[in-house]
Write an enzyme that holds these catalytic residues in place. Structure first.
Site, PDB file in Angstrom:
ATOM      1  N   ASP A  66       0.833  -1.202   0.000  1.00  0.00           N
ATOM      2  CA  ASP A  66       0.000   0.000   0.000  1.00  0.00           C
ATOM      3  C   ASP A  66       0.870   1.256   0.000  1.00  0.00           C
ATOM      4  OD1 ASP A  66      -2.621   1.482   0.520  1.00  0.00           O
ATOM      5  OD2 ASP A  66      -1.467   2.039   2.292  1.00  0.00           O
ATOM      6  N   GLU A 135      -2.175  -5.340  -3.512  1.00  0.00           N
ATOM      7  CA  GLU A 135      -1.180  -4.554  -2.781  1.00  0.00           C
ATOM      8  C   GLU A 135      -0.129  -5.461  -2.146  1.00  0.00           C
ATOM      9  OE1 GLU A 135      -3.525  -0.495  -1.518  1.00  0.00           O
ATOM     10  OE2 GLU A 135      -3.671  -2.212  -0.171  1.00  0.00           O
TER      11      GLU A 135
END
Length: 243
Positions: A66, A135
């Site tokens: 992320d 992610e």
């Protein structure tokens, strides 16, 4: 080792041999994996763990990925729009990394076909799960091949193929699109309807009304229906104090 306990599991969805996993990952990411351990963790759902086991799943890698995704997108937008202010850049970035958006991109990349989880858990996966694994995969690439390779995956396989920056910017600059987004979030029924038109067939002026829950909020005029809708939406946004 990770390979040993993956092969020993039974009754789970698996990705087959290391060779087939490498091939699938290269097809999806455009990058040849060197150390598969990180990728197997990224694709590992907690439902695989047996009672008492403390096997790492994708969530730590998701946290890492992320941050990397955010950094790459931020740098991309900073250089793509040198004259734009922070507010605009933040809004575009937010739309790119939106959970629903990442979820759909993950599906488009066929990442779900590689995820390992109990068959009984499939219907219970959270809505953002596939985006979370995307992610985590970015985090795995970073640990395996470094920042530049992770950046390459994001820019070439995600940004270039699955994200239209022009479309996102157009929506941000469109009063009508902004109002539609607000209406969806607020669970309001939004419509635009023709109220009147006048002039010759080659030079008409249109008046369009903006209705929320069947109540007329504003109206706008323009030489095209689209421009009249934009004007009506702009006035409605001001009246509703949404700007």
């Amino acid at each position: 080792m990770v390979t040993n306990w993956i092969k020993s599991l039974s009754g789970f969805i698996t990705v087959g041999t290391d060779k087939s996993l490498k091939k699938a990952l290269k097809k999806i990411t455009g990058i040849t994996p060197l150390q598969l351990t990180h990728y197997k963790i990224a694709l590992h759902h907690r439902s695989l763990s047996k009672p008492g086991q403390n096997l790492e799943d994708y969530e730590r890698l998701e946290f890492l990925g992320d941050a990397i995704l955010g950094a790459v997108i931020t740098s991309f937008l900073y250089h793509r729009f040198p004259q734009k202010k922070e507010g605009f850049l933040s809004e575009v970035r937010a739309k790119i990394v939106n959970r629903n958006h990442l979820h759909q991109i993950s599906i488009n990349l066929n990442i779900p076909s590689l995820i390992r989880h109990k068959k009984t858990e499939t219907v219970n996966l959270p809505k953002s799960f596939y985006g979370d694994v995307l992610e985590a995969l970015i985090g795995a690439i970073y640990l395996d091949r470094g920042y530049k390779k992770a950046e390459k995956f994001i820019l070439r396989q995600i940004m270039a193929k699955h994200i239209s920056i022009d479309e996102i910017v157009q929506k941000i600059n469109s009063h009508k699109a902004y109002l539609h987004e607000w209406a969806q979030k607020s669970k309001k029924h939004l419509t635009f309807q023709l109220i009147d038109s006048w002039g010759s067939s080659h030079h008409q002026t249109f008046e369009i009304g903006c209705y929320i829950n069947n109540e007329l909020i504003s109206s706008g005029t323009g030489l095209t229906k689209k421009s009249a809708e934009e004007e009506a939406a702009k006035i409605a946004i001001r009246k509703l104090n949404l700007s």
